[in-house]
Design a protein around this motif. Structure first.
Motif, PDB file in Angstrom:
ATOM      1  N   SER A 240       0.836  -1.206   0.000  1.00 21.56           N
ATOM      2  CA  SER A 240       0.000   0.000   0.000  1.00 21.56           C
ATOM      3  C   SER A 240       0.874   1.259   0.000  1.00 21.56           C
ATOM      4  O   SER A 240       0.524   2.254  -0.626  1.00 21.56           O
ATOM      5  CB  SER A 240      -0.975  -0.005   1.181  1.00 21.56           C
ATOM      6  OG  SER A 240      -0.321   0.285   2.399  1.00 21.56           O
ATOM      7  N   ALA A 287      -6.233  10.369   1.376  1.00 22.82           N
ATOM      8  CA  ALA A 287      -6.924   9.276   2.069  1.00 22.82           C
ATOM      9  C   ALA A 287      -6.071   8.011   2.028  1.00 22.82           C
ATOM     10  O   ALA A 287      -5.952   7.286   3.032  1.00 22.82           O
ATOM     11  CB  ALA A 287      -8.289   9.034   1.424  1.00 22.82           C
ATOM     12  N   ALA A 291      -4.685   5.610   5.112  1.00 22.07           N
ATOM     13  CA  ALA A 291      -4.992   4.171   5.196  1.00 22.07           C
ATOM     14  C   ALA A 291      -3.705   3.353   5.223  1.00 22.07           C
ATOM     15  O   ALA A 291      -3.575   2.394   6.004  1.00 22.07           O
ATOM     16  CB  ALA A 291      -5.862   3.760   4.007  1.00 22.07           C
ATOM     17  N   SER A 292      -2.747   3.725   4.401  1.00 15.41           N
ATOM     18  CA  SER A 292      -1.487   2.992   4.344  1.00 15.41           C
ATOM     19  C   SER A 292      -0.697   3.160   5.641  1.00 15.41           C
ATOM     20  O   SER A 292      -0.216   2.181   6.227  1.00 15.41           O
ATOM     21  CB  SER A 292      -0.662   3.498   3.151  1.00 15.41           C
ATOM     22  OG  SER A 292       0.610   2.899   3.160  1.00 15.41           O
ATOM     23  N   MET A 312      -8.156  -2.566   4.486  1.00 16.18           N
ATOM     24  CA  MET A 312      -8.598  -1.200   4.164  1.00 16.18           C
ATOM     25  C   MET A 312      -7.558  -0.494   3.307  1.00 16.18           C
ATOM     26  O   MET A 312      -7.890   0.238   2.374  1.00 16.18           O
ATOM     27  CB  MET A 312      -8.815  -0.392   5.453  1.00 16.18           C
ATOM     28  CG  MET A 312     -10.071  -0.750   6.191  1.00 16.18           C
ATOM     29  SD  MET A 312     -10.527   0.561   7.359  1.00 16.18           S
ATOM     30  CE  MET A 312      -9.165   0.502   8.501  1.00 16.18           C
ATOM     31  N   ALA A 313      -6.286  -0.709   3.655  1.00 19.84           N
ATOM     32  CA  ALA A 313      -5.209  -0.072   2.891  1.00 19.84           C
ATOM     33  C   ALA A 313      -5.184  -0.603   1.460  1.00 19.84           C
ATOM     34  O   ALA A 313      -5.003   0.153   0.507  1.00 19.84           O
ATOM     35  CB  ALA A 313      -3.866  -0.303   3.587  1.00 19.84           C
ATOM     36  N   THR A 316      -8.150   0.998  -0.434  1.00 18.58           N
ATOM     37  CA  THR A 316      -8.040   2.443  -0.613  1.00 18.58           C
ATOM     38  C   THR A 316      -6.870   2.816  -1.525  1.00 18.58           C
ATOM     39  O   THR A 316      -7.004   3.660  -2.417  1.00 18.58           O
ATOM     40  CB  THR A 316      -7.876   3.127   0.761  1.00 18.58           C
ATOM     41  OG1 THR A 316      -8.924   2.656   1.621  1.00 18.58           O
ATOM     42  CG2 THR A 316      -7.982   4.631   0.650  1.00 18.58           C
ATOM     43  N   CYS A 317      -5.735   2.175  -1.285  1.00 15.44           N
ATOM     44  CA  CYS A 317      -4.537   2.547  -2.054  1.00 15.44           C
ATOM     45  C   CYS A 317      -4.590   1.994  -3.471  1.00 15.44           C
ATOM     46  O   CYS A 317      -4.088   2.625  -4.402  1.00 15.44           O
ATOM     47  CB  CYS A 317      -3.285   2.079  -1.325  1.00 15.44           C
ATOM     48  SG  CYS A 317      -3.143   2.823   0.308  1.00 15.44           S
TER      49      CYS A 317
ATOM     50  N   VAL B 279     -15.538   1.627   5.232  1.00 16.12           N
ATOM     51  CA  VAL B 279     -14.110   1.853   4.978  1.00 16.12           C
ATOM     52  C   VAL B 279     -13.858   3.336   4.680  1.00 16.12           C
ATOM     53  O   VAL B 279     -12.936   3.943   5.220  1.00 16.12           O
ATOM     54  CB  VAL B 279     -13.606   0.979   3.804  1.00 16.12           C
ATOM     55  CG1 VAL B 279     -12.194   1.390   3.388  1.00 16.12           C
ATOM     56  CG2 VAL B 279     -13.625  -0.494   4.198  1.00 16.12           C
ATOM     57  N   ARG B 280     -14.710   3.925   3.864  1.00 15.13           N
ATOM     58  CA  ARG B 280     -14.523   5.349   3.546  1.00 15.13           C
ATOM     59  C   ARG B 280     -14.611   6.207   4.805  1.00 15.13           C
ATOM     60  O   ARG B 280     -13.846   7.151   4.976  1.00 15.13           O
ATOM     61  CB  ARG B 280     -15.573   5.801   2.524  1.00 15.13           C
ATOM     62  CG  ARG B 280     -15.258   5.311   1.106  1.00 15.13           C
ATOM     63  CD  ARG B 280     -16.423   5.561   0.159  1.00 15.13           C
ATOM     64  NE  ARG B 280     -16.797   6.969   0.067  1.00 15.13           N
ATOM     65  CZ  ARG B 280     -17.898   7.413  -0.520  1.00 15.13           C
ATOM     66  NH1 ARG B 280     -18.728   6.556  -1.103  1.00 15.13           N
ATOM     67  NH2 ARG B 280     -18.162   8.692  -0.569  1.00 15.13           N
ATOM     68  N   GLU B 282     -13.991   5.254   7.888  1.00 18.61           N
ATOM     69  CA  GLU B 282     -12.827   5.000   8.739  1.00 18.61           C
ATOM     70  C   GLU B 282     -11.577   5.663   8.164  1.00 18.61           C
ATOM     71  O   GLU B 282     -10.771   6.233   8.900  1.00 18.61           O
ATOM     72  CB  GLU B 282     -12.628   3.489   8.914  1.00 18.61           C
ATOM     73  CG  GLU B 282     -11.395   3.090   9.702  1.00 18.61           C
ATOM     74  CD  GLU B 282     -11.351   3.621  11.134  1.00 18.61           C
ATOM     75  OE1 GLU B 282     -12.336   4.224  11.601  1.00 18.61           O
ATOM     76  OE2 GLU B 282     -10.306   3.436  11.788  1.00 18.61           O
ATOM     77  N   VAL B 283     -11.437   5.617   6.855  1.00 23.72           N
ATOM     78  CA  VAL B 283     -10.253   6.228   6.242  1.00 23.72           C
ATOM     79  C   VAL B 283     -10.305   7.758   6.397  1.00 23.72           C
ATOM     80  O   VAL B 283      -9.283   8.395   6.659  1.00 23.72           O
ATOM     81  CB  VAL B 283     -10.101   5.802   4.769  1.00 23.72           C
ATOM     82  CG1 VAL B 283      -9.007   6.606   4.075  1.00 23.72           C
ATOM     83  CG2 VAL B 283      -9.774   4.309   4.683  1.00 23.72           C
TER      84      VAL B 283
END
Lengths: 375, 399
Positions: A240, A287, A291-292, A312-313, A316-317, B279-280, B282-283
């Motif tokens: 990530s 963001a 997350a990373s 999550m990372a 998101t990444c 997730v959004r 939380e991020v």
């Protein structure tokens, strides 16, 4: 209650970033990346050794007793981000993240046997887990390890999508012996192991299929399931950060171009259609950074929260990098679609990273399970 | 300049002493807040005597945490515009006398504040506003119309921006004033929004006399004052850091779990969407923590816009999904009887929250304008060609 997340960087961490950035600018410019893309191995052994001699990064996660730097996941993130920004063609993710994390969970003997060589830049290593379509799923492993004499085993099975599998000196293979999952060390030149490099869309990251036909192997001890689980999540966190580094570089390229490319008598970056694309990327990357960094912090400070943080990372990444790489091509227009321009290198890396060890849909599903949302 | 004179442990122990000396359960809210102000724990970064200790702004979070744990009052909730926007502006631009006069009653909630910036003809382009203030001896006379004024109907004071020089280019002809909302000529009318509620007001100014002593900053510095306020607005709207899984996303997850019990087949169709929103959320929460930890100065930079843009989109998507999960029940609406809510943005029903959330990407700066700001100030992209550049305000075309 889990400890409080810390997103700040120490002076040492910032210095590490600066030093590595300088090193990669000198040793991994685009011309070198393109050369290595075309090479059979995909990386330059002398450069790998030089990185160990100059910066010792191969031993980043390795404790000092094995000659390493004994640093943590935050430093790992700093390194991965820079490697990602430069598309550095190095077997770092396989050797210094995956294999190293697995060896750190192994018994002392295996760690002592292999880690010093890894730290010195003399041995590259990888972990062979995935089979079939490439999902990271230890429960589905069919590769078999049959006990032989002297505490050794003979391994039979096919591992697919093994990162740097065609060049690694040491392969740590996950196999089943009866009901038990084992991790075993197989040296690359062992008879009974044949390696088939893939032709990859992202030429800067290589994978191979490894066929084990009764290859002699030494178990590395420790709890294999736990070791694989940790290696998976640490590798996702590391990946990530690499994605963040790549995404940021794409945004930087796009912004630079948008400032200097004139059409209709104005820089194209003064059009809101372009400006907002760039701002959207900035937002996505911000963001993704959070997350990373959270996944990396969890790797060191919150083992229980790591699987969720890593998933999550990954989600998101992956999305941030893909969008950044795709929009970078779009903002560049025609030139961005050419072979000579580096935009496609990042685009291919972005897609490859998105798919590696589970796409965002799969990780969302994992998140649903972890949050007990699954019906 | 504020210097970090105390550390987090000291800030926390000062807050503990406050709640020990004035137990929230037995202390009237105003007395508690007065003591909090007098001990420099109101805005810890403010200078001593003005509600602070000249400390690092980040220590305020530790203080607030202790007070909240002890069940103490939240000054922000009582006077959100005053606390979040007017006070940070006053402390930067006010004279000693103005700060002494206004900050304490603002913090205790004795005097509620509103900000009078937006006008029907000046939304995203606030600097184009038309409300006039003309000098008349030691006073100013203000005329015009303001809109979207939160809390105006309960406010003692308003932070007013008016045009004092129509011949100057638009950003230079503005001046800020502290407006006594009870002055003759100030009329406040409710503005009903699409939810049926009137959270906001229209404020009409008709020959309102303002003493020159109530001018904030120099004549012509109004736009600089606005920027101070707006940067703080972005933080107070977008930058609040709740615990994991709390707030709107908690409502969505709760509704989803209920659906999973009663109608698992339907719930299954929404699992991915709910997980994605979780997730959004939380991020965003993590990004807010990260931005606050990495923030250095007292005045937030344009990066604050990042959180605001993300939060606006997320909130709209969460409430839209929440109403979707309700199925046919989502077709219903409690009542469109015109009412004034006591607290701005208070949650009542999913449907109302869903409708209310449409404003999130408009209020406090539209997401589109904020993206321009991010692109130009953070990324350094060139500005748009402007029709109003170097033109006296009175010659700018307007609708």
């Amino acid at each position: 209650m889990s400890p409080t997340v810390d997103f700040t960087y120490t002076d040492e961490q910032l210095e590490l970033r600066g030093v590595l950035r300088k090193y990669l600018a000198a040793h991994s410019p685009e011309s070198v990346v393109r050369e290595l893309m075309d090479s059979a191995g995909g990386y330059d052994r002398a450069q790998w050794k030089d990185l160990a001699d100059q910066l010792g990064l191969q031993g980043l996660l390795v404790p000092e007793e094995y000659g390493g730097l004994g640093l943590g996941a935050t430093e790992l993130g700093v390194v991965m981000e820079e490697l990602g920004a430069h598309l550095a063609c190095l077997p770092f993710l396989s050797t210094s993240v995956l294999a190293t994390t697995v060896l750190l969970s192994a018994d002392g003997e295996a760690a002592a046997a292999w880690l010093p060589g890894i730290v010195a830049g003399e041995v590259t290593a990888t972990v062979a887990v995935t089979e079939g379509r490439g999902a990271w799923d230890p429960a589905a492993i069919t590769t078999e390890a049959v006990p032989a004499c002297g505490g050794r085993y003979l391994v039979t099975g096919v591992k697919t999508f093994v990162p740097d599998g065609h060049t690694a000196d040491l392969v740590l293979v996950a196999a089943r012996s009866g009901g038990e999952l084992l991790l075993l060390a197989v040296e690359a030149d062992t008879p009974g192991l044949s390696r088939h490099p893939h032709s990859t869309m992202d030429q800067t990251r290589r994978f191979a299929t490894l066929e084990f036909g009764g290859a002699p192997a030494t178990p590395i001890g420790g709890d294999a399931a736990k070791a694989l689980d940790r290696a998976h999540h640490v590798a996702l966190a590391a990946l990530s950060a690499e994605q963040v580094g790549g995404a940021q570089r794409c945004l930087d390229m796009a912004v630079e171009y948008a400032k200097n490319r004139f059409q209709f008598g104005r820089p194209i970056g003064s059009f809101q259609a372009i400006k907002h694309k760039c701002a959207d990327l900035l937002i996505l990357i911000e963001a993704a950074r959070a997350a990373s960094a959270f996944a990396l912090w969890s790797a060191d400070a919150d083992a229980e929260g790591l699987p969720l943080a890593a998933a999550m990372a990954k989600v998101t990444c992956s999305e941030a990098f893909f969008r950044a790489a795709a929009d970078n091509i779009q903002i560049h227009g025609g030139i961005g679609f050419t072979w000579e321009h580096p935009a496609h290198l990042y685009f291919k890396r972005a897609k490859s990273s998105e798919l590696l060890w589970g796409d965002p849909a799969l990780h969302r599903e994992r998140i649903s399970r972890l949050l007990e949302l699954t019906v | 300049m504020s210097q970090p004179r105390i550390d987090e442990d000291e800030a926390r122990s000062l807050a503990r002493a406050l709640v020990a000396d004035l137990p929230p359960a037995r202390t009237p809210v105003r007395d508690f807040l007065a003591a909090q102000f007098d001990r420099g724990l109101a805005w810890i970064n403010h200078p001593p005597g003005h509600g602070g200790l000249g400390a690092d702004v980040r220590l305020q979070a530790a203080v607030n945490h202790v007070i909240k744990e002890a069940g103490g009052p939240d000054a922000f909730e009582i006077n959100p515009i005053g606390h979040g926007m007017c006070a940070p502006t006053l402390v930067v631009w006010g004279t000693e006398e103005q700060k002494r006069r206004h900050l304490r009653p603002l913090f205790t909630g004795e005097e509620i504040w509103c900000q009078l910036f937006s006008e029907p003809g000046a939304g995203s382009d606030v600097a184009g506003l038309a409300a006039r203030a003309r000098r008349d001896g030691a006073e100013w006379v203000a005329d015009g119309q303001k809109v979207w004024t939160t809390m105006a109907h309960r406010s003692s004071w308003g932070l007013l921006i008016a045009r004092t020089d129509p011949d100057a280019v638009k950003h230079q002809g503005l001046t800020a004033f502290l407006l006594d909302m009870s002055a003759p000529g100030v009329e406040v009318r409710p503005l009903y929004q699409l939810t049926g509620e009137a959270e906001f007001n229209e404020v009409f100014l008709d020959g309102v006399r303002i003493p020159d002593a109530a001018r904030l900053g120099r004549v012509g510095d109004g736009w600089k004052v606005v920027l101070t306020t707006l940067m703080n607005e972005r933080v107070s709207i977008g930058g609040v850091i709740p615990p994991r899984g709390s707030g709107p996303i908690a409502r969505l997850v709760e509704r989803y779990r209920e659906l999973a019990r009663t109608d698992p087949a339907t719930a299954r169709l929404h699992t991915g969407a709910v997980a994605d929103l979780w997730v959004r959320a939380e991020v965003l929460r993590l990004a807010n923590i990260r931005l606050s930890q990495l923030r250095t100065g007292d005045t937030p930079g344009p990066e604050g816009s990042i959180s605001k843009i993300i939060a606006a989109d997320l909130n709209k998507d969460v409430y839209s999904e929440l109403v979707t999960l309700m199925g046919a029940e989502g077709l219903l609406y409690e009542s469109y009887d015109k009412v004034r809510p006591v607290l701005a943005m208070e949650y009542s029903t999913p449907q109302k929250a869903f409708l209310r959330s449409r404003a999130n990407s408009i209020e406090g700066g539209t997401s589109e304008v904020m993206k321009n700001v991010l692109a130009e100030r953070v990324l350094g992209l060139p500005g748009d060609p402007r029709a109003d550049k170097d033109v006296p305000w009175r010659d700018i075309p307007r609708s």
